[in-house]
Design a protein around this motif. Structure first.
Motif, PDB file in Angstrom:
ATOM      1  N   GLY A  58       8.940 -16.451 -15.384  1.00  0.00           N
ATOM      2  CA  GLY A  58       9.693 -15.906 -16.504  1.00  0.00           C
ATOM      3  C   GLY A  58      10.832 -14.989 -16.100  1.00  0.00           C
ATOM      4  N   GLU A  59      10.905 -14.623 -14.837  1.00  0.00           N
ATOM      5  CA  GLU A  59      11.984 -13.756 -14.354  1.00  0.00           C
ATOM      6  C   GLU A  59      13.116 -14.610 -13.776  1.00  0.00           C
ATOM      7  N   VAL A  60      14.264 -14.006 -13.591  1.00  0.00           N
ATOM      8  CA  VAL A  60      15.502 -14.702 -13.259  1.00  0.00           C
ATOM      9  C   VAL A  60      15.426 -15.544 -11.981  1.00  0.00           C
ATOM     10  N   ASN A  61      14.778 -15.088 -10.942  1.00  0.00           N
ATOM     11  CA  ASN A  61      14.778 -15.826  -9.678  1.00  0.00           C
ATOM     12  C   ASN A  61      13.621 -16.818  -9.529  1.00  0.00           C
ATOM     13  N   HIS A  62      12.686 -16.791 -10.453  1.00  0.00           N
ATOM     14  CA  HIS A  62      11.554 -17.718 -10.344  1.00  0.00           C
ATOM     15  C   HIS A  62      12.020 -19.172 -10.337  1.00  0.00           C
ATOM     16  N   ASP A  63      12.756 -19.554 -11.353  1.00  0.00           N
ATOM     17  CA  ASP A  63      13.208 -20.955 -11.431  1.00  0.00           C
ATOM     18  C   ASP A  63      14.191 -21.298 -10.313  1.00  0.00           C
ATOM     19  N   LEU A  64      15.020 -20.350  -9.919  1.00  0.00           N
ATOM     20  CA  LEU A  64      16.009 -20.615  -8.877  1.00  0.00           C
ATOM     21  C   LEU A  64      15.378 -20.876  -7.511  1.00  0.00           C
ATOM     22  N   PHE A  65      14.271 -20.205  -7.214  1.00  0.00           N
ATOM     23  CA  PHE A  65      13.696 -20.293  -5.874  1.00  0.00           C
ATOM     24  C   PHE A  65      12.329 -20.963  -5.810  1.00  0.00           C
ATOM     25  N   LEU A  66      11.527 -20.862  -6.854  1.00  0.00           N
ATOM     26  CA  LEU A  66      10.140 -21.326  -6.759  1.00  0.00           C
ATOM     27  C   LEU A  66       9.829 -22.616  -7.509  1.00  0.00           C
ATOM     28  N   ARG A  67      10.552 -22.913  -8.557  1.00  0.00           N
ATOM     29  CA  ARG A  67      10.244 -24.105  -9.365  1.00  0.00           C
ATOM     30  C   ARG A  67      10.232 -25.355  -8.485  1.00  0.00           C
ATOM     31  N   GLY A  68       9.117 -26.106  -8.558  1.00  0.00           N
ATOM     32  CA  GLY A  68       8.959 -27.350  -7.821  1.00  0.00           C
ATOM     33  C   GLY A  68       8.579 -27.165  -6.359  1.00  0.00           C
ATOM     34  N   ARG A  69       8.460 -25.934  -5.905  1.00  0.00           N
ATOM     35  CA  ARG A  69       8.149 -25.682  -4.496  1.00  0.00           C
ATOM     36  C   ARG A  69       6.766 -25.063  -4.305  1.00  0.00           C
ATOM     37  N   THR A  70       6.042 -24.845  -5.411  1.00  0.00           N
ATOM     38  CA  THR A  70       4.753 -24.165  -5.296  1.00  0.00           C
ATOM     39  C   THR A  70       3.600 -25.044  -5.753  1.00  0.00           C
ATOM     40  N   ARG A  71       2.480 -24.808  -5.118  1.00  0.00           N
ATOM     41  CA  ARG A  71       1.246 -25.511  -5.480  1.00  0.00           C
ATOM     42  C   ARG A  71       0.450 -24.698  -6.504  1.00  0.00           C
ATOM     43  N   SER A  72       0.522 -23.362  -6.381  1.00  0.00           N
ATOM     44  CA  SER A  72      -0.180 -22.506  -7.343  1.00  0.00           C
ATOM     45  C   SER A  72       0.497 -21.141  -7.412  1.00  0.00           C
ATOM     46  N   GLU A  73       0.328 -20.505  -8.564  1.00  0.00           N
ATOM     47  CA  GLU A  73       0.817 -19.148  -8.808  1.00  0.00           C
ATOM     48  C   GLU A  73      -0.242 -18.459  -9.649  1.00  0.00           C
ATOM     49  N   VAL A  74      -0.935 -17.479  -9.065  1.00  0.00           N
ATOM     50  CA  VAL A  74      -2.032 -16.813  -9.765  1.00  0.00           C
ATOM     51  C   VAL A  74      -1.854 -15.301  -9.696  1.00  0.00           C
ATOM     52  N   PRO A  75      -2.269 -14.587 -10.748  1.00  0.00           N
ATOM     53  CA  PRO A  75      -2.127 -13.132 -10.761  1.00  0.00           C
ATOM     54  C   PRO A  75      -2.898 -12.466  -9.622  1.00  0.00           C
ATOM     55  N   GLY A  76      -2.291 -11.381  -9.108  1.00  0.00           N
ATOM     56  CA  GLY A  76      -2.925 -10.613  -8.049  1.00  0.00           C
ATOM     57  C   GLY A  76      -2.424  -9.189  -8.041  1.00  0.00           C
ATOM     58  N   ARG A  77      -3.025  -8.379  -7.141  1.00  0.00           N
ATOM     59  CA  ARG A  77      -2.691  -6.957  -7.052  1.00  0.00           C
ATOM     60  C   ARG A  77      -2.601  -6.530  -5.595  1.00  0.00           C
ATOM     61  N   LEU A  78      -1.580  -5.739  -5.310  1.00  0.00           N
ATOM     62  CA  LEU A  78      -1.395  -5.130  -3.998  1.00  0.00           C
ATOM     63  C   LEU A  78      -1.750  -3.660  -4.123  1.00  0.00           C
ATOM     64  N   SER A  79      -2.726  -3.212  -3.347  1.00  0.00           N
ATOM     65  CA  SER A  79      -3.132  -1.801  -3.381  1.00  0.00           C
ATOM     66  C   SER A  79      -2.333  -0.997  -2.368  1.00  0.00           C
ATOM     67  N   ASP A  80      -2.444   0.314  -2.484  1.00  0.00           N
ATOM     68  CA  ASP A  80      -1.796   1.248  -1.561  1.00  0.00           C
ATOM     69  C   ASP A  80      -0.278   1.097  -1.561  1.00  0.00           C
ATOM     70  N   ALA A  81       0.273   0.906  -2.757  1.00  0.00           N
ATOM     71  CA  ALA A  81       1.718   0.772  -2.901  1.00  0.00           C
ATOM     72  C   ALA A  81       2.155   1.328  -4.259  1.00  0.00           C
ATOM     73  N   VAL A  82       3.396   1.781  -4.307  1.00  0.00           N
ATOM     74  CA  VAL A  82       4.004   2.263  -5.544  1.00  0.00           C
ATOM     75  C   VAL A  82       5.216   1.388  -5.804  1.00  0.00           C
ATOM     76  N   LEU A  83       5.375   0.963  -7.054  1.00  0.00           N
ATOM     77  CA  LEU A  83       6.521   0.149  -7.443  1.00  0.00           C
ATOM     78  C   LEU A  83       7.628   1.057  -7.962  1.00  0.00           C
ATOM     79  N   TYR A  84       8.841   0.867  -7.423  1.00  0.00           N
ATOM     80  CA  TYR A  84      10.002   1.654  -7.838  1.00  0.00           C
ATOM     81  C   TYR A  84      11.055   0.734  -8.442  1.00  0.00           C
ATOM     82  N   GLU A  85      11.800   1.278  -9.404  1.00  0.00           N
ATOM     83  CA  GLU A  85      12.926   0.543  -9.966  1.00  0.00           C
ATOM     84  C   GLU A  85      14.069   0.550  -8.966  1.00  0.00           C
ATOM     85  N   GLY A  86      14.717  -0.601  -8.860  1.00  0.00           N
ATOM     86  CA  GLY A  86      15.922  -0.705  -8.048  1.00  0.00           C
ATOM     87  C   GLY A  86      17.071  -1.087  -8.959  1.00  0.00           C
TER      88      GLY A  86
END
Length: 138
Positions: A14-42
């Motif tokens: 649903g984000e801008v680069n998903h279709d540009l880079f990933l569409r048709g190139r992936t076998r699966s996309e499933v939700p996940g979580r990365l611990s010990d990290a902080v997300l910052y706005e760029g």
């Protein structure tokens, strides 16, 4: 080494680069979580900054089709402005443990995290994304 990718920003479905880079190139996309990290706005895209005990970043574990893996890896390195060993890189591609939401399994994956100089700047002057979810930032 062939690993899935953990994506948490503009490469998510649903984000801008998903279709540009990933569409048709992936076998699966499933939700996940990365611990010990902080997300910052760029500037239009986020950065995960590694912080032991710092929090959780939400995203998807993306498994590429084997026949597209090499090309996809190179394309994502370019997108993320990652050149191994180059101190001007905005991101670093690192192997980290990511938890798959569906079953709690721990999966080794490539993650693009803020390069050291960028991480220092974000820790000092950056704006964290509440809850670690780029899509829920409002």
């Amino acid at each position: 080494m062939i690993l899935p990718f953990f994506v948490y920003g503009t490469l998510r479905p649903g984000e801008v680069n998903h279709d540009l880079f990933l569409r048709g190139r992936t076998r699966s996309e499933v939700p996940g979580r990365l611990s010990d990290a902080v997300l910052y706005e760029g500037p239009g895209y986020p950065y995960a900054v590694e912080e032991p005990g710092g929090g959780v970043v939400c995203g998807e574990l993306v498994t590429a089709h084997p026949e597209t893996y090499g090309e996809l890896l190179a394309d994502l390195d370019r997108l993320e402005d990652y050149v191994p060993g180059d101190p001007r890189s905005l991101y670093e591609r690192v192997e980290r443990k990511v938890v798959r939401d569906a079953d709690g399994a721990v999966v080794r994956a490539w993650v693009y995290v803020a390069a050291p100089a960028v991480a220092v700047r974000l820790r000092t002057h950056g704006r964290p994304v509440a809850g670690g979810d780029w899509r829920a930032r409002g």
